[in-house]
Structure formats: structure tokens, C-alpha cells
Design a protein around this motif. Structure first.
Motif, PDB file in Angstrom:
ATOM      1  N   ILE A  33      -4.113  -0.747  -4.041  1.00  0.00           N
ATOM      2  CA  ILE A  33      -3.818   0.642  -3.403  1.00  0.00           C
ATOM      3  C   ILE A  33      -4.451   0.809  -2.407  1.00  0.00           C
ATOM      4  O   ILE A  33      -5.687   0.809  -2.060  1.00  0.00           O
ATOM      5  CB  ILE A  33      -4.191   1.658  -4.604  1.00  0.00           C
ATOM      6  N   THR A 190      -3.622   7.430  -8.759  1.00  0.00           N
ATOM      7  CA  THR A 190      -4.381   6.405  -9.118  1.00  0.00           C
ATOM      8  C   THR A 190      -4.060   5.874 -10.644  1.00  0.00           C
ATOM      9  O   THR A 190      -4.282   4.422 -10.812  1.00  0.00           O
ATOM     10  CB  THR A 190      -5.773   7.002  -9.237  1.00  0.00           C
ATOM     11  N   ASN A 193      -1.403   3.044 -10.484  1.00  0.00           N
ATOM     12  CA  ASN A 193      -1.887   2.037 -10.107  1.00  0.00           C
ATOM     13  C   ASN A 193      -2.700   1.299 -11.153  1.00  0.00           C
ATOM     14  O   ASN A 193      -2.578   0.195 -11.296  1.00  0.00           O
ATOM     15  CB  ASN A 193      -2.980   2.380  -8.927  1.00  0.00           C
ATOM     16  N   THR A 199       1.644  -1.311  -7.459  1.00  0.00           N
ATOM     17  CA  THR A 199       1.076  -1.273  -6.093  1.00  0.00           C
ATOM     18  C   THR A 199       1.579  -0.136  -5.240  1.00  0.00           C
ATOM     19  O   THR A 199       2.494   0.125  -5.290  1.00  0.00           O
ATOM     20  CB  THR A 199       1.676  -2.616  -5.318  1.00  0.00           C
ATOM     21  N   ILE A 200       0.520   0.381  -4.783  1.00  0.00           N
ATOM     22  CA  ILE A 200       0.746   1.792  -4.040  1.00  0.00           C
ATOM     23  C   ILE A 200       0.108   1.609  -2.479  1.00  0.00           C
ATOM     24  O   ILE A 200      -0.855   1.146  -2.133  1.00  0.00           O
ATOM     25  CB  ILE A 200       0.124   2.846  -4.768  1.00  0.00           C
ATOM     26  N   HIS A 213      -9.386   7.344  -2.616  1.00  0.00           N
ATOM     27  CA  HIS A 213      -8.402   6.652  -3.528  1.00  0.00           C
ATOM     28  C   HIS A 213      -8.051   5.248  -3.048  1.00  0.00           C
ATOM     29  O   HIS A 213      -7.636   4.624  -3.810  1.00  0.00           O
ATOM     30  CB  HIS A 213      -7.500   7.670  -3.585  1.00  0.00           C
ATOM     31  N   ALA A 214      -8.083   4.954  -1.612  1.00  0.00           N
ATOM     32  CA  ALA A 214      -7.642   3.934  -1.295  1.00  0.00           C
ATOM     33  C   ALA A 214      -8.902   2.600  -1.546  1.00  0.00           C
ATOM     34  O   ALA A 214      -9.939   3.097  -1.109  1.00  0.00           O
ATOM     35  CB  ALA A 214      -7.245   3.851   0.277  1.00  0.00           C
TER      36      ALA A 214
END
Ligand code: ATP
Ligand code: MG
Length: 250
Positions: A33, A190, A193, A199-200, A213-214
Motif C-alpha cells: 500500500i 487499509t 489491503n 495492492t493499493i 496509511h502508506a
């Protein structure tokens, strides 16, 4: 290359005299992510447009699961497993949540004309699952037009999932949302993922969302990839400070 889901090499796109993407190299592995950040006009949406086939690159190549998808028409890229959410045009406001997701599933499967029978029932069941997954169970019979901003986004997410993507691209997924709605929507992203292994890749201007979040961050500036690293590496990078974070509240 094993493990690479998406691989971009030397991607370049000019609009008139503007370098919207310049010689960008980037890879994403299965299950990641990641976020693309950068000032307005940095080229974030352009990269998404190039990946999804909305735009054709001037030079460079894009591989997905080892297959060269450069320049393929958009619907073939969706079929290959890349879906871009949060395009409001996907929603039919007069249809219910359930009808929106079901009709999207039917279109993807080429079942548009079989409005009765098994195909329709099967799609309704699957639509129900996607709706549950996107926290819209109690809204399934509401017209899309009557949904809150956050619920509309969740519906767009359910529609994006109807093509069973392996890679989901989210362009500013929480733009215009209240803080609560934004954090609910990102929690859902999330979960997609972590629980579905989707996959984001998302873009976002709100740095608390990005860093919350990443797991990996790419900074673009004037079409160029400036730094690609962990949130910590990017946050601490002097060049990122100078180009972008100087004007941001972290
Ligand atoms: N279809 C187009 N025609 C002409 N110029 C374009 C087009 N799309 C993008 N551009 C230009 O390319 C550059 C990159 O734009 P892009 O939309 O990719 O930036 P962005 O990083 O997504 O910005 P934002 O944060 O504002 O969404 C900008 O200068 C923009 O004006
Ligand atoms: Mg953009």
C-alpha cells in the motif's frame, strides 16, 4: 521480475510544453500500500491516467504481472486487473446501492442483456458481498443520490472492486470528506489491503493520511520522481522538505 506486480520504466508524457511525467521509473510489489505525493500539477493524476490507459505515454513502458500493458485500451487494462476508483461518473444516482454494484458486475461479465435468471441472481449475491465488505449493508436499498459523501465514496469503491482488481488506484480518496469520514474510508482501504491482499496506490494531499496509511511514498515534482522510500525516509529527506513539506503542516 518476481514479486513485481507493476513496473514502470522511463515513463514520459508531455501536454503541450508541459512535462506532466518525465522519465519515471517505479515498481510496486504484490500486497503493498503506497502513496504518490507532490504539489498541485506534479503529475500524480497523469501517472494514474497512463497506468489505466486513459492517456498514452510518449515514451516508456508499463508492465503488469510481467505483461506489457503500455498503450492498451482502458477496458483491457481493467480486465488485466487494474481498477481506478473514485470517478463519480461510475455511479448512477437514481439506482440503489445494490443496483449500482449489480449492474457494474453484469457489465463486467458481459451479462448486460440477461436481466433475468441465474446471471442476475449470481450478480446480486456477489454485489451483496461487495456491499457488506464496503460497510454499506444497511444502505443497500437507498438511491445513490441520497447517500452521504463518505457513503458515495464507499459505493465507488464497491463498484471498483466489481472487476476483481489486483491493483487498486485511488486518486485523492478522501478529498472533500470530514475528518471522521476520511478516517473511516481510509480504515476501509487499509482493510482491503490487509484482508484481501489488494495492492493499493493512492494520491493524497493530507500528509497525516499519507503517513498514517502508506507503507511507501513516492514524491513527484514537475513530472519527475524525486524520492521513493519509506514514509520516514521521505519525511526526513531535505529535498522533500524543500520541494513540498515546507508548505505543508505535518
Ligand atoms: N489532459 C491534459 N491536458 C493538458 N494538460 C494537462 C492534462 N492533464 C494534466 N495536464 C497538466 O499536466 C500537469 C500535471 O497534472 P496532474 O493532473 O497530473 O497533476 P497532479 O499532481 O494530479 O495535481 P493535483 O494535485 O492538482 O491533482 C499539470 O501542469 C496539468 O495542468
Ligand atoms: Mg491530481
Amino acid at each position: 521480475m518476481s514479486g513485481d506486480l507493476l513496473r514502470i520504466e522511463g515513463l514520459t508524457k508531455m501536454f503541450g510544453g508541459i512535462q506532466a511525467a518525465h522519465n519515471i521509473d517505479y515498481t510496486l510489489s504484490k500486497g503493498e500500500i503506497a502513496a504518490i505525493i507532490g504539489p498541485n500539477g506534479a503529475g500524480k493524476s497523469t501517472v494514474f491516467g497512463l497506468i489505466t490507459g486513459a492517456q498514452k505515454p510518449d515514451t516508456g513502458r508499463i508492465w503488469f504481472e510481467g505483461r506489457d500493458i503500455t498503450g492498451l485500451p482502458a477496458h483491457e487494462i481493467v480486465n488485466a486487473g487494474i481498477s481506478r476508483a473514485f470517478q463519480v461518473a461510475n455511479i448512477f444516482p437514481k439506482l440503489t446501492v445494490l443496483e449500482n454494484v449489480r449492474s457494474s458486475l453484469q457489465v463486467r461479465r458481459g451479462h448486460v442483456f440477461s436481466l433475468f435468471g441465474d446471471a442476475r441472481r449470481l450478480c446480486a449475491e456477489e454485489a451483496g458481498e461487495l456491499i457488506d465488505r464496503c460497510d454499506l449493508s444497511d444502505k443497500r436499498l437507498l438511491e445513490a443520490a441520497d447517500l452521504s459523501q463518505g457513503d458515495k465514496k464507499r459505493l465507488e469503491l464497491a463498484i471498483a472492486l466489481s472487476s476483481a482488481p489486483k491493483l487498486l488506484l485511488l486518486d485523492e480518496p478522501v478529498a472533500g470528506m470530514s475528518r471522521d469520514e476520511a478516517s473511516q474510508t481510509m480504515d476501509l482501504v487499509t482493510r482491503l489491503n490487509e484482508e484481501m491482499g489488494l495492492t493499493i496506490l493512492f494520491t493524497e494531499h493530507n500528509m497525516s493520511i499519507v503517513f498514517g496509511h502508506a507503507k511507501r511514498v513516492l514524491l513527484l515534482h514537475r513530472g519527475e520522481a524525486i524520492i521513493d522510500g519509506s514514509p520516514q525516509e521521505v519525511r526526513d529527506s531535505p529535498v522533500a522538505q524543500e520541494i513540498y513539506f515546507g508548505e505543508q503542516v505535518l
